[in-house]
Design a protein around this motif. Structure first.
Motif, PDB file in Angstrom:
ATOM      1  N   ALA A 193      41.152  53.426  -9.577  1.00 15.10           N
ATOM      2  CA  ALA A 193      40.002  52.528  -9.612  1.00 15.10           C
ATOM      3  C   ALA A 193      40.316  51.404 -10.580  1.00 15.10           C
ATOM      4  N   VAL A 194      39.937  50.173 -10.203  1.00 13.23           N
ATOM      5  CA  VAL A 194      40.197  49.024 -11.065  1.00 13.23           C
ATOM      6  C   VAL A 194      38.870  48.403 -11.480  1.00 13.23           C
ATOM      7  N   TYR A 195      38.831  47.957 -12.737  1.00 16.93           N
ATOM      8  CA  TYR A 195      37.591  47.483 -13.348  1.00 16.93           C
ATOM      9  C   TYR A 195      37.805  46.138 -14.035  1.00 16.93           C
ATOM     10  N   VAL A 196      36.736  45.348 -14.099  1.00 14.36           N
ATOM     11  CA  VAL A 196      36.746  44.122 -14.891  1.00 14.36           C
ATOM     12  C   VAL A 196      35.610  44.194 -15.899  1.00 14.36           C
ATOM     13  N   MET A 197      35.824  43.518 -17.036  1.00  9.50           N
ATOM     14  CA  MET A 197      34.870  43.600 -18.133  1.00  9.50           C
ATOM     15  C   MET A 197      34.539  42.224 -18.685  1.00  9.50           C
ATOM     16  N   ALA A 198      33.333  42.093 -19.204  1.00  6.82           N
ATOM     17  CA  ALA A 198      32.910  40.912 -19.960  1.00  6.82           C
ATOM     18  C   ALA A 198      31.811  41.328 -20.912  1.00  6.82           C
ATOM     19  N   GLY A 200      31.539  43.535 -23.032  1.00 12.11           N
ATOM     20  CA  GLY A 200      31.330  44.966 -23.134  1.00 12.11           C
ATOM     21  C   GLY A 200      30.790  45.628 -21.877  1.00 12.11           C
ATOM     22  N   GLU A 201      30.445  44.839 -20.856  1.00 10.30           N
ATOM     23  CA  GLU A 201      29.960  45.397 -19.594  1.00 10.30           C
ATOM     24  C   GLU A 201      31.158  45.697 -18.688  1.00 10.30           C
ATOM     25  N   VAL A 202      31.129  46.865 -18.024  1.00 10.03           N
ATOM     26  CA  VAL A 202      32.236  47.319 -17.178  1.00 10.03           C
ATOM     27  C   VAL A 202      31.763  47.391 -15.739  1.00 10.03           C
ATOM     28  N   ARG A 203      32.502  46.762 -14.825  1.00  7.78           N
ATOM     29  CA  ARG A 203      32.146  46.777 -13.408  1.00  7.78           C
ATOM     30  C   ARG A 203      33.330  47.262 -12.569  1.00  7.78           C
ATOM     31  N   LEU A 204      33.042  48.092 -11.586  1.00 11.61           N
ATOM     32  CA  LEU A 204      34.064  48.563 -10.654  1.00 11.61           C
ATOM     33  C   LEU A 204      34.381  47.460  -9.651  1.00 11.61           C
ATOM     34  N   LEU A 205      35.653  47.012  -9.636  1.00 16.54           N
ATOM     35  CA  LEU A 205      36.068  46.011  -8.663  1.00 16.54           C
ATOM     36  C   LEU A 205      36.480  46.668  -7.353  1.00 16.54           C
ATOM     37  N   SER A 206      37.243  47.775  -7.462  1.00 14.10           N
ATOM     38  CA  SER A 206      37.646  48.463  -6.228  1.00 14.10           C
ATOM     39  C   SER A 206      38.159  49.862  -6.521  1.00 14.10           C
ATOM     40  N   ARG A 244      32.026  55.132 -18.691  1.00 13.25           N
ATOM     41  CA  ARG A 244      31.709  55.595 -20.045  1.00 13.25           C
ATOM     42  C   ARG A 244      32.973  55.737 -20.882  1.00 13.25           C
ATOM     43  N   VAL A 245      34.050  56.236 -20.268  1.00 12.20           N
ATOM     44  CA  VAL A 245      35.323  56.368 -20.980  1.00 12.20           C
ATOM     45  C   VAL A 245      35.856  54.996 -21.378  1.00 12.20           C
ATOM     46  N   LEU A 246      35.816  54.029 -20.459  1.00 11.90           N
ATOM     47  CA  LEU A 246      36.330  52.695 -20.771  1.00 11.90           C
ATOM     48  C   LEU A 246      35.526  52.043 -21.894  1.00 11.90           C
ATOM     49  N   ARG A 247      34.236  52.293 -21.928  1.00 12.17           N
ATOM     50  CA  ARG A 247      33.438  51.774 -23.050  1.00 12.17           C
ATOM     51  C   ARG A 247      33.847  52.463 -24.355  1.00 12.17           C
ATOM     52  N   ALA A 248      34.137  53.767 -24.278  1.00  9.51           N
ATOM     53  CA  ALA A 248      34.569  54.496 -25.470  1.00  9.51           C
ATOM     54  C   ALA A 248      35.924  54.001 -25.959  1.00  9.51           C
ATOM     55  N   VAL A 249      36.780  53.604 -25.035  1.00 13.08           N
ATOM     56  CA  VAL A 249      38.066  53.006 -25.397  1.00 13.08           C
ATOM     57  C   VAL A 249      37.857  51.662 -26.075  1.00 13.08           C
ATOM     58  N   ASP A 250      36.716  51.033 -25.831  1.00 14.64           N
ATOM     59  CA  ASP A 250      36.356  49.717 -26.346  1.00 14.64           C
ATOM     60  C   ASP A 250      36.987  48.596 -25.520  1.00 14.64           C
ATOM     61  N   CYS A 251      37.036  48.808 -24.193  1.00 12.09           N
ATOM     62  CA  CYS A 251      37.467  47.755 -23.276  1.00 12.09           C
ATOM     63  C   CYS A 251      36.290  46.810 -23.065  1.00 12.09           C
ATOM     64  N   LYS A 252      36.282  45.698 -23.767  1.00 15.53           N
ATOM     65  CA  LYS A 252      35.138  44.786 -23.726  1.00 15.53           C
ATOM     66  C   LYS A 252      35.355  43.597 -22.819  1.00 15.53           C
ATOM     67  N   LYS A 307      34.763  31.999 -22.503  1.00 15.40           N
ATOM     68  CA  LYS A 307      34.131  33.311 -22.547  1.00 15.40           C
ATOM     69  C   LYS A 307      33.562  33.660 -21.173  1.00 15.40           C
ATOM     70  N   ASN A 308      34.110  34.702 -20.566  1.00 17.87           N
ATOM     71  CA  ASN A 308      33.565  35.159 -19.294  1.00 17.87           C
ATOM     72  C   ASN A 308      32.177  35.751 -19.534  1.00 17.87           C
ATOM     73  N   THR A 309      31.223  35.416 -18.684  1.00 17.15           N
ATOM     74  CA  THR A 309      29.837  35.839 -18.873  1.00 17.15           C
ATOM     75  C   THR A 309      29.476  36.978 -17.934  1.00 17.15           C
ATOM     76  N   LEU A 310      28.394  37.667 -18.258  1.00 17.19           N
ATOM     77  CA  LEU A 310      27.918  38.747 -17.393  1.00 17.19           C
ATOM     78  C   LEU A 310      27.569  38.233 -16.012  1.00 17.19           C
ATOM     79  N   ALA A 311      27.065  37.003 -15.936  1.00 19.28           N
ATOM     80  CA  ALA A 311      26.699  36.430 -14.638  1.00 19.28           C
ATOM     81  C   ALA A 311      27.920  36.209 -13.759  1.00 19.28           C
ATOM     82  N   GLU A 312      29.086  36.054 -14.375  1.00 22.59           N
ATOM     83  CA  GLU A 312      30.312  35.812 -13.619  1.00 22.59           C
ATOM     84  C   GLU A 312      30.999  37.099 -13.190  1.00 22.59           C
ATOM     85  N   LEU A 313      30.582  38.228 -13.748  1.00 22.94           N
ATOM     86  CA  LEU A 313      31.151  39.513 -13.344  1.00 22.94           C
ATOM     87  C   LEU A 313      30.792  39.821 -11.889  1.00 22.94           C
TER      88      LEU A 313
END
Length: 424
Positions: A193-198, A200-206, A244-252, A307-313
């Motif tokens: 699974a691949v994710y993008v972040m901005a 501190g928010e984490v979204r599943l891309l695929s 939750r794990v990626l947030r714990a890693v601090d992938c922001k 700065k990438n914004t939440l709206a751009e995620l």
């Protein structure tokens, strides 16, 4: 015009340079290799002959040339240099040393996952050398891994005590750490699974499935594709746990991926490892159109101070995309010197198929190593199989004796059986 420095030519670098140039950014590639060896230099506006490890000289040169940002491709060493150089220059880098250690150290990541109640394979502590009591507790088969190496370096499959002792020695001989991982060998479908972040928010891309040619090593993933019958199960059972794990890693900020196995013993997802960097299979390239999101542009923007914004995620993937992304990786079936590479240009006449390779005629390459990757979008699994067949028919990479070096993927029925039409 903003200036963007690329550290070395790794997987993904050339496509990232092309993306930057389309955006009107001035591109520079640096390392100690000639353009014939560091192929990104043939696509960039300028290149430097400074090693990516020579941070003092790079820092001085960057200040003199007023560099606005620094990025790299799929190189863990260069990403570490990237972080340090950006720190010295006070430039943004999405990956931080604090988060990077969980991507770099499998043991630390495993402990973090345990603390966050995410399922990992049972493991067995191993001293150096292993004690008789430690070995006696092991239930075979197991996998032994070095904690700080990627691309399966230092990894062994063990079925006996003798295998285990040799595997521990082998892993430690390649690693900078005495700590190794010995864990239950999982068997079953491999997925990622691949994710993008901005911010501190984490979204599943695929979500993707990974496939190897039957009879060949399982770690030689020939096909990575977003066409997976396991998608809905993952969304229901695992996606929020991984986030939750990626947030714990601090992938922001930026981009990250995880790999998993659906174990045949209990049918659960087991997390294997993560990477806080571009993924080696480059599935992000066909996802530019399939998911309508360009990861390269996301990373470049951040490196240049936007700065990438939440709206751009992108929104979290919630169901199958209308089309599917695919990467067809070509692995070697032998250790040999490349005598001829044929048919690639014929395939690339279809301008919607991409090719990334760092090997050339005359290079000597080991067995079960990567020759290159074709990346494309297909309307469905049937078209994906047709494109793979076409590549198999047209592309040949032979050794100096004329023998084929490619492991061709031909298990088309399996791709169909694991597609959305067979969703669980």
């Amino acid at each position: 015009m903003k200036k963007l420095l690329f550290l070395g030519t790794g997987k993904g670098t050339i496509e990232m340079i092309k993306t930057a140039r389309r955006k009107g950014i001035y591109t520079i590639v640096t390392d100690f290799s000639s353009p014939e060896k560091s192929l990104g230099k043939m696509f960039s506006d300028e290149y430097w002959m400074i090693s990516t490890s020579n941070l003092n000289e790079l820092e001085q040169k960057c200040r003199k040339e007023h560099i606005n940002g620094v990025v790299t491709g799929v190189s863990e060493f260069n990403l570490e240099m990237n972080m340090e150089l950006c720190k010295r220059l006070d430039l943004p880098c999405y990956c931080t040393p604090e988060a990077w250690r969980f991507s770099r150290n499998k043991y630390d990541f495993k402990q973090l996952c345990k603390r966050n109640h995410v399922r990992m394979a049972e493991d067995y502590p191993m001293s150096n050398p292993p004690t008789e009591a430690e070995i006696a507790r092991v239930q075979f088969p197991v996998v032994v891994k070095a904690v700080d190496l990627s691309s399966n370096r230092g990894m062994s499959y063990c079925f006996t005590q003798e295998d285990l002792v040799k595997a521990c020695e082998y892993a430690r001989s390649l690693s900078k750490s005495e700590t190794i991982i010995c864990e239950r060998m999982l068997k079953g479908p491999e997925v990622s699974a691949v994710y993008v972040m901005a911010a501190g928010e984490v979204r599943l891309l695929s979500f993707c499935s990974m496939h190897h040619q039957p009879g060949e090593p399982k770690n030689c993933y020939c096909i990575s594709t977003s066409e997976s019958k396991y998608l809905r199960r993952f969304l229901e059972e695992e996606n929020e746990e991984i986030k939750r794990v990626l947030r714990a890693v601090d992938c922001k900020e930026g981009f990250a991926w995880v790999e998993m196995i659906i174990d045949e013993c209990d049918n659960h997802f087991y997390l294997l490892e993560m990477g806080y960097r571009l993924c080696g299979d480059e599935i992000n390239i066909p996802l530019r159109t399939v998911a309508d999101f360009d990861v390269h542009e996301w990373i470049i923007n951040y490196a240049l101070g936007k700065k990438n914004t939440l709206a751009e995620l992108p929104v979290d993937q919630e169901d199958y995309y209308s089309t599917c992304a695919c990467v067809y990786s070509l692995w070697t079936n032998q250790t040999a010197t490349i005598g001829a590479i044929e048919g690639v240009e014929d395939v690339l006449e279809n301008q919607e198929i991409y090719w990334d390779s760092l090997v050339r005629q005359g290079d000597t390459i080991g067995e079960h190593l990567l020759l290159g990757e074709f990346m494309f979008e297909a309307k469905d699994v049937d078209e994906m199989c047709d494109i793979i067949r076409m590549i198999n028919e047209k592309v040949s990479i032979r050794n100096t004796s004329g023998e084929e070096m490619i492991i061709h993927y031909t298990d088309y029925e399996h791709l169909v059986r694991t597609s959305r039409g067979y969703a669980e």
